[in-house]
Design a protein around this motif. Sequence first.
Motif, PDB file in Angstrom:
ATOM      1  N   ALA C 154       0.840  -1.203   0.000  1.00 53.59           N
ATOM      2  CA  ALA C 154       0.000   0.000   0.000  1.00 53.59           C
ATOM      3  C   ALA C 154       0.872   1.249   0.000  1.00 53.59           C
ATOM      4  O   ALA C 154       0.654   2.175  -0.799  1.00 53.59           O
ATOM      5  CB  ALA C 154      -0.917  -0.006   1.213  1.00 53.59           C
ATOM      6  N   SER C 155       1.900   1.275   0.863  1.00 55.05           N
ATOM      7  CA  SER C 155       2.708   2.499   0.925  1.00 55.05           C
ATOM      8  C   SER C 155       3.436   2.716  -0.402  1.00 55.05           C
ATOM      9  O   SER C 155       3.507   3.831  -0.901  1.00 55.05           O
ATOM     10  CB  SER C 155       3.706   2.412   2.079  1.00 55.05           C
ATOM     11  N   ALA C 156       3.935   1.619  -0.997  1.00 57.54           N
ATOM     12  CA  ALA C 156       4.603   1.776  -2.296  1.00 57.54           C
ATOM     13  C   ALA C 156       3.637   2.345  -3.320  1.00 57.54           C
ATOM     14  O   ALA C 156       3.948   3.315  -4.029  1.00 57.54           O
ATOM     15  CB  ALA C 156       5.131   0.423  -2.770  1.00 57.54           C
ATOM     16  N   LEU C 157       2.443   1.776  -3.343  1.00 54.66           N
ATOM     17  CA  LEU C 157       1.437   2.245  -4.302  1.00 54.66           C
ATOM     18  C   LEU C 157       1.164   3.729  -4.113  1.00 54.66           C
ATOM     19  O   LEU C 157       1.153   4.515  -5.063  1.00 54.66           O
ATOM     20  CB  LEU C 157       0.148   1.440  -4.111  1.00 54.66           C
ATOM     21  N   LEU C 158       0.995   4.133  -2.842  1.00 57.48           N
ATOM     22  CA  LEU C 158       0.638   5.520  -2.573  1.00 57.48           C
ATOM     23  C   LEU C 158       1.748   6.467  -3.032  1.00 57.48           C
ATOM     24  O   LEU C 158       1.492   7.464  -3.708  1.00 57.48           O
ATOM     25  CB  LEU C 158       0.362   5.723  -1.083  1.00 57.48           C
TER      26      LEU C 158
END
Lengths: 521, 323, 367, 311
Positions: C154-158
């Motif tokens: 999720a953090s990478a995506l964001l």
Amino acid sequence: MTSNVSPVSLDRATPPLAIELVGIDKRFGDVHANKGVDLTVRKGSIHGIVGENGAGKSTLMSILYGFYEADRGEIRVGGVARRIRSPGEAIAAGIGMVHQHFMLVEPLSVIDNVMLGAEGGPRLAAGARQVRARLAQLAADYGLALDPDAIVGDLPVGLQQRVEIVKALVRGADVLVLDEPTAVLTPDEADGLFRLLRILADEGKTVILITHKLREIMAITDRVSVMRRGEMVATLDTAATSPAQLAELMVGRRVLLRVEKAPAAPGPVVLAAENVVVRDARGTARVDGVSLTIRAGEIVGIAGIAGNGQSELLEALAGMRPLAGGTVALEGRALSPAERDPAALRRRGLLHVPEDRMRTGLVPAFEACESAMLGFQDERRYGAGALLDRGAIVSDALERMEAYDVRPRAPLLKTSKFSGGNQQKIVLAREIERGPKVLLVGQPTRGVDIGAIEFIHRRLVALRDQGVGVLLVSVELEEIMALADRILVMCGGRITGERLPGETDERDLGLLMAGVAERAA
Amino acid sequence: MEELSAAIAVFDSGVRLSVPLLFACLAGLWSERSGVVDIGLEGKLLAAAFAAAAAAHATGSAWTGLGAGVLASLGFALVHGFAAIAQRGNQIVSGVAVNMLAAGLTALVGNAWYGQGGRTPALEGAARFEPITLPGAEAARGIPALGPLYADVLSGHTVLVYAAVLATLLTAATLKRTRFGLRIRAVGENPAAVDTAGVSVPALRYAAVLIAGVLCGFGGAYLSLAQAAGFLPQMTAGKGFIALAALIFAKWRAWPALGACFLFGLLDAISIRLQGVSMPGIGLVPVQAIQALPYALTVVLLAGFIGRAIPPRASGLPYVKER
Amino acid sequence: MSAPIEMRRWADYVLVPALAVAAAFVVAGLVVLAIGENPLEATALLLRGALGTGEGVGFTLYYATNFIFTGLAVAVAFHAGLFNIGGEGQATLGGLGAALACLHLDFLPGWLLVPLGALGAALFGALWALVPGYLQARRGSHIVITTIMFNMLASALLVYLLVNVMGKPGSMQPETPTFASAAHVPFAHEVLARLGVTVPTTPLNASFLLALACCYGVWLLIWRTRLGYAIRTVGANPAAAAYAGIPISRVTIVAMMISGALAGLLAVNEVMGVQERLLLEFTGGYGFIGIAVALMGRSHPVGIVLASLLFGVLYQGGTELAFDKPTITRDMIVTISGLAILFAGALDGLFRAPLGRFFAARRKAGG
Amino acid sequence: QGQAVKPAIVYDLGGKFDKSFNEGVYTGAEQFKKDAGVEYRDFEIQNDAQREQALRRFARDGYSPIVAVGFSQASAVEKVAKEFPNAKFTIIDMVVDAPNVQSIVFKEHEGSFLVGLLAAKASKTGKVGFVGGMDIPLIRKFACGYVQGVKYANPQGEVLQNMTGTTGAAWTDPVKGGELAKAQIDRGADVIYHAAGGTGIGVLRAAADAGKLGIGVDSNQNMLHPGKVLTSMLKRVDVATVDSFKAAKDGTWKPGVTVLGLKENGVGWALDDNNRSLITPDMKSAADKAAADIVSGAIQVHDYMADQKCP
Ligand SMILES: Nc1ncnc2c1ncn2[C@@H]1O[C@H](COP(=O)(O)OP(=O)(O)OP(=O)(O)O)[C@@H](O)[C@H]1O
Ligand SMILES: Nc1ncnc2c1ncn2[C@@H]1O[C@H](COP(=O)(O)OP(=O)(O)OP(=O)(O)O)[C@@H](O)[C@H]1O
Ligand SMILES: [Mg+2]
Ligand SMILES: [Mg+2]
């Protein structure tokens, strides 16, 4: 063998005492499990203990074994007072115990289980050699053969119990306590066990045997003690008592040990299985092409040694297991895989009292009233739409508890807080009272006391008389003989014979259960 | 040749990255095999890393640093043990608490001592573990393929790296071949059986939890004394959790644990190498995608190949005789 | 019969945590002493900072809002026997959902846009939890790992989206443009001002009410609906669930999605309510505290609200403390929280056993 | 004679001691405290909501000027500045347009250009590295200037770029930083520039251990590994802080945007005893010449922020 009681009766003259329990008292929170219990056991004797569920038998023995510590009371072993605070100290005092619920580590091998706590040295290899030798010797002396490298979890219960006994013997126990050992054995196995116990007793070891089966008490024990509600109500010479007397002492009232029932009036076939095959996770066929029919208004009993596929068959018929082959027809209509969903079957009047109430039949963590709706949670009576109606749930549960005299009558009490027998009553009240067309019943009286057994058996017969088709799976031959109108015997996943109760006896059935007769026939 | 040396470099880096994971993973293995779930690995690593750095800085000796790291980690292990074993508290909560405590205290104390926001001063020379070259590494270099493999991947690591492999070996052997190992295996599956066999359940579990403490101590010390040169708040960056993942991957067995941890380390190393490299066909892959690669792969592997991993049956459950 | 049980309940949810927190403060006090400050003074500052002023209370409740969402998320999963560590990731995706709604539907009126934003948050959170739920149910992949991994993903995506796709052009900060005013979630001080009451400006906003509503919703769901019954059965005794004909894997997945949706709602407070734009790391570790909150609250909404308030006090009070005592850094907050979790969540036996005896004695005395 | 000032600082999430620009502000403040003998207050936020809280708190207690460190503070400063019109605010790294806000932005790309040039000249392999914390615009700005510098000095020069991570840990992970550096060294890089806060410590360490050169950022990091750090790209936030505080004290504080580049000597590269031996005279002259050309406009260093692109 079993008849050979003479040597014991001889040295009854001056009997030295192996165990003396004086004023043992134990509470579990609100439960007063043992109330100042006294017990004396003679050396070299087989001493029976009977009592209702929850009478406090296991607790008393667990205290002797140091598993629990008594709140008050004294323990004397061989005449000398001993403080037994842990199983370690009990073992040191020469006491061994086979627990009602086995104390085995299932993923480990037999030898690992036997060695555990008695490894003889920090390196396993060294101790293992000796233990293997000991195992071989026990196999030779007592016929207690075991594959040391088998994984305990894979062994049938009978053998698992053997592991427990061997554990005790390897530790050199002089006093051997067995808590309901025959609950999981066939008559033959049980007799085998009794022969062993008798040999041990003759060798001067002392045996304490807890059981619910008066037949066994009469057959093998020298003396018997009766417990009720945590108290020791009597200790008698077995020779000088009768089953009826014992039963009355246990329950505190007369009980008739036999269900009287009118001959069955079978109607049309309600449930029919055709070459049913059931495979387990490993893919081996646990049920291997079984066909059977159940008619309205008859009780069909399935006898068999635990672990021969009866459980799987029962669960398959109830829709809990997929069929690897064959068909099941309900009221003459074959069921499609979709229709074999437990919920769907329930709606169509096929109800199921599972073998293992704690694991399957109830949710121990739930309030009794919530356990009392398990499987029927979608019924309108418990509330409309997505919402549940608390009031309805509680009152419904209360009614059922009234009808089945569940004690205590507390719908809000946690299910796990009820005693075994009472839990079983909750399950029965839930299933039977719904007027099923077909009822599948597994081990309805396992670990349940005489009082409750009588009650449950009456209910099942009454149900039959109302025209319900009942399939009864039980490892208790007595029970099968007493209830069934037709008896099927299972062995190795197949039906090895069909009998009418009139024209058979326990020997005959025992052979079928062992799969012998089939080959003979 | 290019490819080979590149591959060798990646493996080398994979080894380095997997060592802290391996220590933590083995720690988790001991703890959970005895029936005590430990998600406080992260916290113990962090505490150890700080204590190790601080002590090494004070004494100038990496070995005293290691000792201090182990002690600090043991301290937290004891807290967890007391909560989980003596108090029969919730083991997950206790683990979460250990993580937070470690995070807070290291920074707090570090700041009080060095006034650099929890950072310890940089460590030099003897205060760090230097790489050691295995015998004949240079000579072997000549041999095609195997030579460099030995010289660059196997040789040239700090002593702690080899300690990690040794720890794996000891763990495997102890569990399989010794009385203690048998009892640990048993108590994690069915404590009642161990109890009725006359063996103390708490003693066994404490022992296991403390072993976990020692191992995390080594892992933390490796972080701050070998891989980095000093402590930085939060420098464990989630390694404790990855180690848990590896543990489940390895189905709670020692050698597979080594394999799993190396796999994670390797994935990490590869993702580093792939950054900015443009893929044939796809073109330049966004950095974030590469950075996410190890995590994505973990999920895929887990779903695809590992299947159900069944933990020791009694793990997470406090042992209570009286219902 | 029921009276003593009620008494125990009450003790369980309130008295035990209270004692535990007291103990936590004592230990924390020692730490404070160690770094040369006066513990009593520090405690006073902390409590006054959290509860003494209107602003303090506002911030306390604002933090509590976050903890309630994530705490409920963890609790729902717990009831289904699932351990959802993925709150952070699900909240992150919730932020994405909220932002997409608020940025692309900005032509809608507020009374429509805000609910849609919340819906987006819940939806995305649920979807992000769906995958681990599915893998657990159908492939048996360990949910703890998959949810941890999904946090990372999720953090990478964001970061990718904020830097390359949704980012505000020309801003150094990886963040979306500020949402249209229609998407504004009313602050407490604004609402009260309209009622003529003036309170200090704080981040406390309407999502606090949403959080309380969710508490009631979760209570209703778990203990008063058929789905809740199914969830609890699956969680407490899967074999019995199979016997009862409850579709275990479907229930597992649904439970995870509900859990994810609740975590996603964190974004309504942080992204829509306070920041009014999507930015990195807005989840600020609330997802992890949620685990502690749920466990301390015994997975019961009442307990969760109390635990959330506790952490709200610690966060806000700790900030004020750090403000007035430069030697006590922000790390003190983390430390105290850790201690509180330890004592209230894992060492509660220290207090429960004696209390139990006390009440037992009381009951006997009462007859 | 100056008037009484109550200066205050609100640091960014990185914290006071991020070995980077937050720390620069801190050093500046300490400097000012020593010189002017004026006490100041500061605060390290823990989450986004606290930015506003801290600013408001300081403003209410009459602190001024209040330095807000980091671009993330922009919206908070904007809000609070409105609420307290007569408090003075200084925001670093971002422009906030308000009558009582002074915005200070730096031309990091110019400083990065120079260190890039030096890196190219110091490199024997023609390959140099860059390690960033997180892949965000600000860091791309650093990288972009750096690459231009390298290419300017050596058109064939190659720049290996790595980013550390996607979470806050990206700025505090020296281990990962070290691995990234090692990886770049394995691929031939022999000078490595970092813009990764605490992670960079690992980068410089790895370079030093491998006998290669690192380049520090923001504040002078040459002393971390004397003789192993080629130089540091200086971003004089400390100077900016001191100036802002002084101005406030002397009553000359002015709102508006201040852009600090080479000309204003707000950015530059560090030369001290730790790295003098590494900087050959010809490198120095080249750097000085480039600096002069940038100031004069002869060299146009492209700013990534201008169009989110890098040539
Ligand atoms: N560990 C325990 N914690 C709490 N209560 C217990 C525990 N063990 C037994 N009890 C309760 O104590 C009473 C006696 O239990 P016990 O197992 O001794 O009965 P029992 O005679 O062995 O019954 P059964 O014939 O069913 O085995 C019961 O009410 C039982 O529920
Ligand atoms: N584990 C337990 N913990 C707490 N209370 C228990 C527990 N087991 C039983 N009880 C309480 O003690 C009562 C007596 O239990 P016990 O097992 O003696 O029942 P019982 O009268 O023997 O019933 P049954 O003959 O059907 O087993 C139970 O009705 C239950 O309320
Ligand atoms: Mg009972
Ligand atoms: Mg019993």
